[in-house]
Design a protein around this motif. Sequence first.
Motif, PDB file in Angstrom:
ATOM      1  N   GLN A  84       0.827  -1.203   0.000  1.00  0.00           N
ATOM      2  CA  GLN A  84       0.000   0.000   0.000  1.00  0.00           C
ATOM      3  C   GLN A  84       0.864   1.257   0.000  1.00  0.00           C
ATOM      4  OE1 GLN A  84      -2.248   0.509   3.624  1.00  0.00           O
ATOM      5  NE2 GLN A  84      -3.930   1.562   2.584  1.00  0.00           N
ATOM      6  N   ARG A  85       1.924   1.265   0.775  1.00  0.00           N
ATOM      7  CA  ARG A  85       2.817   2.428   0.830  1.00  0.00           C
ATOM      8  C   ARG A  85       3.529   2.653  -0.509  1.00  0.00           C
ATOM      9  NH1 ARG A  85       3.855   4.806   5.651  1.00  0.00           N
ATOM     10  NH2 ARG A  85       3.016   3.796   7.529  1.00  0.00           N
ATOM     11  N   LEU A  86       3.968   1.579  -1.145  1.00  0.00           N
ATOM     12  CA  LEU A  86       4.633   1.712  -2.435  1.00  0.00           C
ATOM     13  C   LEU A  86       3.675   2.274  -3.488  1.00  0.00           C
ATOM     14  CD1 LEU A  86       6.619  -1.660  -2.518  1.00  0.00           C
ATOM     15  CD2 LEU A  86       7.554   0.623  -2.141  1.00  0.00           C
ATOM     16  N   LEU A  87       2.456   1.765  -3.504  1.00  0.00           N
ATOM     17  CA  LEU A  87       1.461   2.249  -4.465  1.00  0.00           C
ATOM     18  C   LEU A  87       1.074   3.689  -4.175  1.00  0.00           C
ATOM     19  CD1 LEU A  87      -0.730  -0.973  -4.553  1.00  0.00           C
ATOM     20  CD2 LEU A  87       0.683  -0.121  -6.437  1.00  0.00           C
ATOM     21  N   SER A  88       0.989   4.034  -2.897  1.00  0.00           N
ATOM     22  CA  SER A  88       0.663   5.404  -2.520  1.00  0.00           C
ATOM     23  C   SER A  88       1.721   6.372  -3.020  1.00  0.00           C
ATOM     24  CB  SER A  88       0.518   5.505  -1.000  1.00  0.00           C
ATOM     25  OG  SER A  88       0.305   6.847  -0.604  1.00  0.00           O
ATOM     26  N   ALA A  89       2.983   5.987  -2.902  1.00  0.00           N
ATOM     27  CA  ALA A  89       4.067   6.859  -3.370  1.00  0.00           C
ATOM     28  C   ALA A  89       3.972   7.083  -4.874  1.00  0.00           C
ATOM     29  CB  ALA A  89       5.418   6.247  -3.001  1.00  0.00           C
ATOM     30  N   ARG A  90       3.633   6.045  -5.611  1.00  0.00           N
ATOM     31  CA  ARG A  90       3.466   6.204  -7.065  1.00  0.00           C
ATOM     32  C   ARG A  90       2.292   7.126  -7.379  1.00  0.00           C
ATOM     33  NH1 ARG A  90       3.083   0.182  -9.182  1.00  0.00           N
ATOM     34  NH2 ARG A  90       2.491   1.265 -11.104  1.00  0.00           N
ATOM     35  N   GLY A  91       1.214   6.988  -6.634  1.00  0.00           N
ATOM     36  CA  GLY A  91       0.064   7.866  -6.846  1.00  0.00           C
ATOM     37  C   GLY A  91       0.399   9.315  -6.557  1.00  0.00           C
ATOM     38  N   GLN A  92       1.148   9.545  -5.497  1.00  0.00           N
ATOM     39  CA  GLN A  92       1.543  10.911  -5.157  1.00  0.00           C
ATOM     40  C   GLN A  92       2.437  11.519  -6.242  1.00  0.00           C
ATOM     41  OE1 GLN A  92      -0.492  12.214  -3.194  1.00  0.00           O
ATOM     42  NE2 GLN A  92       0.633  12.657  -1.305  1.00  0.00           N
ATOM     43  N   ALA A  93       3.333  10.725  -6.789  1.00  0.00           N
ATOM     44  CA  ALA A  93       4.197  11.223  -7.864  1.00  0.00           C
ATOM     45  C   ALA A  93       3.376  11.625  -9.084  1.00  0.00           C
ATOM     46  CB  ALA A  93       5.229  10.168  -8.231  1.00  0.00           C
ATOM     47  N   LEU A  94       2.350  10.851  -9.398  1.00  0.00           N
ATOM     48  CA  LEU A  94       1.503  11.177 -10.547  1.00  0.00           C
ATOM     49  C   LEU A  94       0.640  12.403 -10.271  1.00  0.00           C
ATOM     50  CD1 LEU A  94       0.470   7.617 -11.743  1.00  0.00           C
ATOM     51  CD2 LEU A  94       1.815   9.291 -13.019  1.00  0.00           C
ATOM     52  N   ARG A  95       0.129  12.520  -9.063  1.00  0.00           N
ATOM     53  CA  ARG A  95      -0.631  13.736  -8.717  1.00  0.00           C
ATOM     54  C   ARG A  95       0.258  14.963  -8.868  1.00  0.00           C
ATOM     55  NH1 ARG A  95      -2.266  10.187  -4.477  1.00  0.00           N
ATOM     56  NH2 ARG A  95      -4.434   9.504  -4.761  1.00  0.00           N
ATOM     57  N   ALA A  96       1.474  14.872  -8.356  1.00  0.00           N
ATOM     58  CA  ALA A  96       2.393  16.005  -8.440  1.00  0.00           C
ATOM     59  C   ALA A  96       2.698  16.340  -9.896  1.00  0.00           C
ATOM     60  CB  ALA A  96       3.683  15.685  -7.689  1.00  0.00           C
ATOM     61  N   ALA A  97       2.883  15.327 -10.727  1.00  0.00           N
ATOM     62  CA  ALA A  97       3.233  15.562 -12.130  1.00  0.00           C
ATOM     63  C   ALA A  97       2.101  16.257 -12.878  1.00  0.00           C
ATOM     64  CB  ALA A  97       3.580  14.240 -12.813  1.00  0.00           C
ATOM     65  N   VAL A  98       0.867  15.801 -12.686  1.00  0.00           N
ATOM     66  CA  VAL A  98      -0.229  16.426 -13.417  1.00  0.00           C
ATOM     67  C   VAL A  98      -0.535  17.811 -12.859  1.00  0.00           C
ATOM     68  CG1 VAL A  98      -2.200  15.552 -12.067  1.00  0.00           C
ATOM     69  CG2 VAL A  98      -2.450  15.928 -14.520  1.00  0.00           C
ATOM     70  N   LEU A  99      -0.317  18.012 -11.565  1.00  0.00           N
ATOM     71  CA  LEU A  99      -0.533  19.342 -10.994  1.00  0.00           C
ATOM     72  C   LEU A  99       0.553  20.317 -11.439  1.00  0.00           C
ATOM     73  CD1 LEU A  99      -1.820  18.391  -7.443  1.00  0.00           C
ATOM     74  CD2 LEU A  99      -3.115  19.557  -9.248  1.00  0.00           C
ATOM     75  N   ASP A 100       1.741  19.828 -11.741  1.00  0.00           N
ATOM     76  CA  ASP A 100       2.761  20.693 -12.329  1.00  0.00           C
ATOM     77  C   ASP A 100       2.271  21.258 -13.660  1.00  0.00           C
ATOM     78  OD1 ASP A 100       4.551  20.461 -10.275  1.00  0.00           O
ATOM     79  OD2 ASP A 100       5.823  18.968 -11.268  1.00  0.00           O
ATOM     80  N   VAL A 101       1.633  20.399 -14.463  1.00  0.00           N
ATOM     81  CA  VAL A 101       1.085  20.851 -15.744  1.00  0.00           C
ATOM     82  C   VAL A 101      -0.037  21.852 -15.508  1.00  0.00           C
ATOM     83  CG1 VAL A 101      -0.138  20.109 -17.842  1.00  0.00           C
ATOM     84  CG2 VAL A 101       1.696  18.686 -16.895  1.00  0.00           C
ATOM     85  N   VAL A 102      -0.913  21.555 -14.569  1.00  0.00           N
ATOM     86  CA  VAL A 102      -2.029  22.432 -14.261  1.00  0.00           C
ATOM     87  C   VAL A 102      -1.556  23.785 -13.768  1.00  0.00           C
ATOM     88  CG1 VAL A 102      -3.928  22.767 -12.619  1.00  0.00           C
ATOM     89  CG2 VAL A 102      -3.697  20.594 -13.835  1.00  0.00           C
ATOM     90  N   ASP A 103      -0.514  23.784 -12.948  1.00  0.00           N
ATOM     91  CA  ASP A 103       0.021  25.053 -12.433  1.00  0.00           C
ATOM     92  C   ASP A 103       0.490  25.957 -13.555  1.00  0.00           C
ATOM     93  OD1 ASP A 103      -0.535  24.333  -9.848  1.00  0.00           O
ATOM     94  OD2 ASP A 103       1.514  23.655  -9.389  1.00  0.00           O
ATOM     95  N   VAL A 104       1.111  25.372 -14.583  1.00  0.00           N
ATOM     96  CA  VAL A 104       1.555  26.157 -15.728  1.00  0.00           C
ATOM     97  C   VAL A 104       0.356  26.733 -16.466  1.00  0.00           C
ATOM     98  CG1 VAL A 104       2.729  26.061 -17.946  1.00  0.00           C
ATOM     99  CG2 VAL A 104       3.699  24.876 -15.974  1.00  0.00           C
ATOM    100  N   VAL A 105      -0.670  25.924 -16.646  1.00  0.00           N
ATOM    101  CA  VAL A 105      -1.882  26.401 -17.320  1.00  0.00           C
ATOM    102  C   VAL A 105      -2.525  27.527 -16.530  1.00  0.00           C
ATOM    103  CG1 VAL A 105      -4.211  25.734 -18.051  1.00  0.00           C
ATOM    104  CG2 VAL A 105      -2.283  24.174 -18.460  1.00  0.00           C
ATOM    105  N   ASP A 106      -2.627  27.361 -15.226  1.00  0.00           N
ATOM    106  CA  ASP A 106      -3.239  28.394 -14.390  1.00  0.00           C
ATOM    107  C   ASP A 106      -2.419  29.670 -14.401  1.00  0.00           C
ATOM    108  OD1 ASP A 106      -5.284  26.686 -13.753  1.00  0.00           O
ATOM    109  OD2 ASP A 106      -4.513  26.157 -11.764  1.00  0.00           O
ATOM    110  N   ALA A 107      -1.104  29.546 -14.367  1.00  0.00           N
ATOM    111  CA  ALA A 107      -0.246  30.712 -14.384  1.00  0.00           C
ATOM    112  C   ALA A 107      -0.403  31.490 -15.682  1.00  0.00           C
ATOM    113  CB  ALA A 107       1.208  30.304 -14.179  1.00  0.00           C
ATOM    114  N   ALA A 108      -0.499  30.764 -16.790  1.00  0.00           N
ATOM    115  CA  ALA A 108      -0.677  31.429 -18.084  1.00  0.00           C
ATOM    116  C   ALA A 108      -2.019  32.144 -18.143  1.00  0.00           C
ATOM    117  CB  ALA A 108      -0.570  30.411 -19.217  1.00  0.00           C
ATOM    118  N   ALA A 109      -3.070  31.503 -17.583  1.00  0.00           N
ATOM    119  CA  ALA A 109      -4.384  32.137 -17.586  1.00  0.00           C
ATOM    120  C   ALA A 109      -4.376  33.393 -16.736  1.00  0.00           C
ATOM    121  CB  ALA A 109      -5.423  31.137 -17.070  1.00  0.00           C
ATOM    122  N   ALA A 110      -3.656  33.365 -15.618  1.00  0.00           N
ATOM    123  CA  ALA A 110      -3.593  34.536 -14.751  1.00  0.00           C
ATOM    124  C   ALA A 110      -2.903  35.700 -15.438  1.00  0.00           C
ATOM    125  CB  ALA A 110      -2.857  34.189 -13.452  1.00  0.00           C
ATOM    126  N   VAL A 111      -1.876  35.402 -16.213  1.00  0.00           N
ATOM    127  CA  VAL A 111      -1.184  36.456 -16.953  1.00  0.00           C
ATOM    128  C   VAL A 111      -2.102  37.043 -18.012  1.00  0.00           C
ATOM    129  CG1 VAL A 111       0.712  36.923 -18.540  1.00  0.00           C
ATOM    130  CG2 VAL A 111       1.092  35.499 -16.518  1.00  0.00           C
TER     131      VAL A 111
END
Length: 295
Positions: free
Chosen positions: A268-295
């Motif tokens: 469960q811990r190993l799978l959780s770590a993989r899930g967290q890495a994927l959440r972080a990766a897609v939120l990195d993309v979202v942050d760029v999109v949000d930043a561009a929209a704010a500009v």
Amino acid sequence: MTLRLSAPVQLAPETWHQLADAHAERADALTEAHRRRASRAEKHPVEDFLFTYYSYKPAILRRWHPGPGVVLNGGADQRGGWRWYEIVGGRNVRVADEQFRQERASLYRGVTGLLRATRDRAGVFGCFGLHEWAMVYRTDATRHEIPLRLGAAGTDAVVEAHDLRCTHFDAFRFFTPEAVPLNREPLDREGAVAREQPGCLHAGMDVYKWMLKLGPLVPGHLLLDAFVLARDIRELDMRASPYDLRDWGYSPVAIETAEGKAEYVRQQRLLSARGQALRAAVLDVVDVVDAAAAV
């Protein structure tokens, strides 16, 4: 690598065609067994879940998106008519991320808010997968036509000997009426964002669903990585369930024993770590999109 929308990456036709073809080949390999069974009307108690519960066809995994901030040179003929794509520079295309944010504003806020809240929360690892046991507690109606490993009475005894700590509403809603009051706290749809936590197997599987809902904003490799994670989580989920899946090639994780509990939490811990890495990766993309929209 995070892509900056202020300086779009330009991909030559031969480059992005190769990326799209490789993506489709990987997707086909991941879904081959399911598609073969479907053609013969055969069912699988573990692997079919990702196509029935989530209701997404294998074909949707084949469609490669580069994600925001990438211009596909010469792509107007192939993708100029695709939804949430826009033509730039005459014959080139890119993901119309601002249009997606506007047209799917409520969904966008809900999905990214849930992903962000889950990413920022500590994982809880003491549930031992008992949600599957609670779904067959004190009932003759099981969710799969597979015998229970400990029988009905033995399954009920396991539930009664443990503290149910489910935090995921979409698992909790399938509890039998007798199991509902045994959970540590009642769950509802409205409280999902406040309770979702990264140790939950179902929350990890749902990363795949949330990426699909974000559509072309999610680069193709992240979507397929999320599918693989969901597949691996589903396997542990069912190995730790009360069902006897040995005839299907799955050895049990006997969570009614101390050894089984330890093995469940380790995985469960190993799978959780993989899930967290994927959440972080897609939120990195979202942050760029949000930043561009704010500009």
